[in-house]
Design a protein around this motif. Structure first.
Motif, PDB file in Angstrom:
ATOM      1  N   SER A 117       0.848  -1.197   0.000  1.00 38.91           N
ATOM      2  CA  SER A 117       0.000   0.000   0.000  1.00 38.91           C
ATOM      3  C   SER A 117       0.878   1.240   0.000  1.00 38.91           C
ATOM      4  O   SER A 117       2.042   1.195   0.402  1.00 38.91           O
ATOM      5  CB  SER A 117      -0.886  -0.014   1.247  1.00 38.91           C
ATOM      6  OG  SER A 117      -1.398   1.274   1.538  1.00 38.91           O
TER       7      SER A 117
ATOM      8  N   GLY B 202       0.472   3.387   2.010  1.00 41.78           N
ATOM      9  CA  GLY B 202       0.556   3.755   3.428  1.00 41.78           C
ATOM     10  C   GLY B 202      -0.117   5.088   3.706  1.00 41.78           C
ATOM     11  O   GLY B 202       0.017   5.665   4.783  1.00 41.78           O
ATOM     12  N   LYS B 203      -0.841   5.574   2.691  1.00 45.93           N
ATOM     13  CA  LYS B 203      -1.561   6.850   2.842  1.00 45.93           C
ATOM     14  C   LYS B 203      -3.058   6.619   2.654  1.00 45.93           C
ATOM     15  O   LYS B 203      -3.481   5.631   2.050  1.00 45.93           O
ATOM     16  CB  LYS B 203      -1.064   7.852   1.795  1.00 45.93           C
ATOM     17  CG  LYS B 203       0.364   8.316   1.995  1.00 45.93           C
ATOM     18  CD  LYS B 203       0.721   9.292   0.884  1.00 45.93           C
ATOM     19  CE  LYS B 203       2.024  10.029   1.080  1.00 45.93           C
ATOM     20  NZ  LYS B 203       3.163   9.295   1.562  1.00 45.93           N
ATOM     21  N   GLY B 204      -3.820   7.582   3.154  1.00 46.67           N
ATOM     22  CA  GLY B 204      -5.265   7.481   2.999  1.00 46.67           C
ATOM     23  C   GLY B 204      -5.936   8.675   3.620  1.00 46.67           C
ATOM     24  O   GLY B 204      -5.305   9.717   3.808  1.00 46.67           O
TER      25      GLY B 204
ATOM     26  N   THR C  63      -7.648   3.687   2.914  1.00 42.73           N
ATOM     27  CA  THR C  63      -6.351   3.856   2.256  1.00 42.73           C
ATOM     28  C   THR C  63      -6.564   4.262   0.800  1.00 42.73           C
ATOM     29  O   THR C  63      -7.684   4.176   0.276  1.00 42.73           O
ATOM     30  CB  THR C  63      -5.522   2.553   2.272  1.00 42.73           C
ATOM     31  OG1 THR C  63      -6.116   1.633   1.348  1.00 42.73           O
ATOM     32  CG2 THR C  63      -5.481   1.936   3.661  1.00 42.73           C
ATOM     33  N   THR C  64      -5.507   4.695   0.146  1.00 42.14           N
ATOM     34  CA  THR C  64      -5.634   5.105  -1.263  1.00 42.14           C
ATOM     35  C   THR C  64      -6.067   3.934  -2.149  1.00 42.14           C
ATOM     36  O   THR C  64      -6.577   4.139  -3.246  1.00 42.14           O
ATOM     37  CB  THR C  64      -4.309   5.688  -1.799  1.00 42.14           C
ATOM     38  OG1 THR C  64      -3.256   4.800  -1.442  1.00 42.14           O
ATOM     39  CG2 THR C  64      -4.027   7.059  -1.223  1.00 42.14           C
TER      40      THR C  64
ATOM     41  N   GLN D 126      -1.378   9.087   7.343  1.00 43.81           N
ATOM     42  CA  GLN D 126      -0.259   8.228   6.934  1.00 43.81           C
ATOM     43  C   GLN D 126      -0.016   7.181   8.012  1.00 43.81           C
ATOM     44  O   GLN D 126      -0.156   7.475   9.200  1.00 43.81           O
ATOM     45  CB  GLN D 126       0.976   9.091   6.759  1.00 43.81           C
ATOM     46  CG  GLN D 126       2.145   8.314   6.198  1.00 43.81           C
ATOM     47  CD  GLN D 126       3.257   9.245   5.749  1.00 43.81           C
ATOM     48  OE1 GLN D 126       3.003  10.384   5.353  1.00 43.81           O
ATOM     49  NE2 GLN D 126       4.480   8.752   5.818  1.00 43.81           N
ATOM     50  N   VAL D 127       0.351   5.977   7.592  1.00 42.44           N
ATOM     51  CA  VAL D 127       0.562   4.892   8.550  1.00 42.44           C
ATOM     52  C   VAL D 127       1.910   5.028   9.254  1.00 42.44           C
ATOM     53  O   VAL D 127       2.872   5.559   8.683  1.00 42.44           O
ATOM     54  CB  VAL D 127       0.429   3.513   7.850  1.00 42.44           C
ATOM     55  CG1 VAL D 127       1.617   3.207   6.951  1.00 42.44           C
ATOM     56  CG2 VAL D 127       0.199   2.394   8.859  1.00 42.44           C
TER      57      VAL D 127
ATOM     58  N   TRP E  21      -2.021   5.315  12.758  1.00 41.70           N
ATOM     59  CA  TRP E  21      -2.115   6.324  11.703  1.00 41.70           C
ATOM     60  C   TRP E  21      -2.001   7.703  12.312  1.00 41.70           C
ATOM     61  O   TRP E  21      -2.372   7.914  13.463  1.00 41.70           O
ATOM     62  CB  TRP E  21      -3.437   6.184  10.940  1.00 41.70           C
ATOM     63  CG  TRP E  21      -3.491   4.924  10.131  1.00 41.70           C
ATOM     64  CD1 TRP E  21      -3.724   3.666  10.612  1.00 41.70           C
ATOM     65  CD2 TRP E  21      -3.289   4.768   8.726  1.00 41.70           C
ATOM     66  NE1 TRP E  21      -3.691   2.733   9.590  1.00 41.70           N
ATOM     67  CE2 TRP E  21      -3.427   3.391   8.415  1.00 41.70           C
ATOM     68  CE3 TRP E  21      -3.013   5.663   7.674  1.00 41.70           C
ATOM     69  CZ2 TRP E  21      -3.295   2.894   7.122  1.00 41.70           C
ATOM     70  CZ3 TRP E  21      -2.895   5.164   6.385  1.00 41.70           C
ATOM     71  CH2 TRP E  21      -3.027   3.789   6.110  1.00 41.70           C
TER      72      TRP E  21
END
Ligand SMILES: [Zn+2]
Lengths: 403, 150
Positions: free
Chosen positions: B69, B71-73, B101-102, B129-130, B144
């Motif tokens: 991933s 790791g963003k969303g 997540t994205t 962000q994770v 997050w």
């Protein structure tokens, strides 16, 4: 599938509660079940030996139908212990209608008994809490590791998302708790009826709700249902037999059930529940719509649950569910009474409340007001919706009386 | 509830117990500072939680793999917990959140570095962000945080 033959295939012909309920009953789940079943069968005018179908959930261990039949000393020929949370009893109505319509049974009893309050004091010695007990299961491995405690922890997320999307405030939801308490103050059986029944009982206002301690923001304590001990049971009979009992039959015009998720990460839109689906089925079978309903019993595990459910049932437009509780509309004497017993918020709620929705709806529609607790309405039709788990399951039924 | 024995001094909250058949790659990933999600080779979509079948309507393939991933969303919703279980009691109040997540995968987690006493300061829709926190030598737990400058 011929849905029309399900309409009025069965009726509720008796209801009963445990001899005592509320806090500190000093009873077990099986005792509460038994008292409720004895009172419901007596109310219908039958013996427990007449029970052909037994539908049980709540407390009573992992083999509830067998444990209950053994305890009572009866031999039902059809049993069901579907576990979908507090909506289960509405699912049971749907299942009992199916079994009756199939000609397998004529008389069914749906029962609940749960020591939601006492078990906290006695200590749950079994595998309690959570949706799962295997640490490898998804809910344990990916969700419970973050410390979420019980239903409020989950529901709070949905309420916050809803408030964001529809620009609805905490006050609007608090009003649902205020109206529930209005009904409770007219019902001497309600746990929160008055200062005599509970130190925190009696009338409340929006400020009382907003100033109660936070449990899981945006939910305060008074946005959350009670946690009590309670037993309840209803007797359902086939249409051919429905007039053979002591009570005026309360007809099951239509019923439906729907499930959506158990882990809330799998819930796509947290501002909606599957009640839109379960009610669609019930309305179709009944040949009725929201405009035909004269009252509603909506599972109020939280103020949010009742508010969003009103929308899912088509009783209010999207984003405006809470408005049903404004201007005395849902209050005693109002145009559209909701949760006339005082609800899970102020009447009683042992953990799985659905049975009490059915009991109250039957009492309101049966027309025999004498000796009944609470304020009676003039409603001749009711929509009843139960929600179980973390907004995970819903059952809807539509009831009428010819009375 | 989670096994309270499975905690230690470094990390007093419940420690995940990985399902080695379906989630080994996920937990190997967190150890390496990566969010690695289950991916369906047939419908070409990421999903969560890990399982042996694709959960999407009309697919349900068993031809699965893993995909890292971004790791963003963004923050789908959150709640502020004033009651909690196990070692989380020490962290009250804390902010739990559902993150999209994205890759359009939703996960429950805890939002770190926010002011739990000011819910109005936390904005739904915020970019997140994770981050991974070490619980044991073997287990790193995803958290997050809100990204302020993109
Ligand atoms: Zn697929």
């Amino acid at each position: 599938m011929n849905k029309n033959k399900l309409r009025r295939a069965a009726a509720i012909v008796g209801v009963g509660e445990s001899d005592t309920f509320g806090f500190d009953t000093e009873k077990t789940s099986l005792t509460l079940h038994t008292e409720a079943i004895l009172n419901a069968t007596k109310n219908a005018g039958i013996s427990i030996d007449d029970i052909e179908g037994l539908f049980i959930t709540g407390g009573a261990g992992r083999f509830p139908t067998i444990a209950m039949a053994e305890y009572l000393g009866i031999k039902p020929k059809y049993v069901d212990n579907t576990y979908v949370g507090g909506a289960g009893f509405i699912f049971f109505v749907n299942h009992a209608v199916a079994a009756i319509n199939a000609g397998m049974i004529d008389v069914a009893v749906i029962s609940h008994g749960e020591v939601g309050h006492s078990i906290r004091k006695r200590g749950n010695k079994g595998t309690g809490g959570g949706f799962s007990y295997d640490p490898w299961d998804p809910s344990m491995q990916f969700e419970q590791i973050y410390g979420l405690w019980g239903a409020p922890a989950y529901y709070a997320h949905a309420m916050n998302r809803y408030m964001h999307e529809f620009n609805v405030t905490k006050d609007a939801f608090a009003q649902i708790a205020v109206v529930a308490r209005e009904w409770a103050t007219l019902n001497p059986q309600a746990v929160m009826h008055s200062k005599e029944t509970n130190p925190f009982g009696g009338p409340i206002d929006i400020e009382t709700v907003l100033n109660s301690r936070p449990i899981a923001w945006p939910l305060n304590l008074l946005d959350c249902c009670l946690v009590t001990d309670h037993g309840g049971a209803v007797v359902i009979a086939s249409k051919d037999k429905a007039n053979d009992f002591k009570n005026t039959p309360v007809w099951i015009e239509g019923s439906g059930e729907a499930i959506s998720h158990i882990n809330m990460s799998q819930m796509k839109d947290m501002t909606m529940t599957s009640a839109s689906e379960s009610s669609k089925i019930a309305y179709e079978i009944a040949g009725m719509g929201p405009q035909d309903m004269e009252m509603a019993m909506l599972y109020d595990s939280f103020t949010y649950t009742a508010g969003v459910t009103a929308e899912m049932l088509g009783l209010a437009p999207r984003g405006e569910g809470t408005s049903l509780w404004n201007n005395n509309n849902a209050s005693p004497g109002g145009k559209f009474p909701i949760n006339t017993n005082g609800g899970g918020l102020s009447y009683s709620h042992s953990g799985m409340y659905g049975i009490l929705l059915l009991i109250e709806a039957q009492r309101q529609l049966s027309g025999k007001t004498e000796g009944l607790p609470g304020r009676q309405t003039t409603a001749k039709s009711a929509i009843v919706n139960g929600t179980g788990g973390p907004l995970a399951s819903t059952g809807t039924i539509i009831l009428t009386s010819d009375n | 509830m989670s096994n309270p024995k499975k905690t230690n001094k470094l990390y007093s909250r419940p420690i995940p117990d990985p399902d080695i058949l379906t989630a080994k790659e996920f937990w190997e990933g967190t150890k390496n500072n990566k969010l690695i999600l289950p991916f369906c080779n047939d419908c070409q979509k990421s999903f969560f939680y890990p399982r042996i079948i694709c959960p999407f309507t009309g697919c349900h393939s068993k031809d699965l793999s893993w995909k890292e991933s971004t790791g963003k969303g963004h923050l789908y919703t959150f709640a502020i917990q004033h009651v909690a279980i196990d070692g989380w009691k020490e962290k009250i109040p804390f902010v739990t959140a559902f993150i999209d997540t994205t890759e359009n995968v939703r996960m429950l987690s805890v939002l770190i570095n926010v002011d739990a006493s000011k819910p109005e300061s936390i904005k739904i829709g915020s970019s997140v962000q994770v981050k991974f926190e070490k619980a044991t030598e073997q287990i790193y737990v995803p958290y997050w945080e809100i990204v302020t400058n993109e």
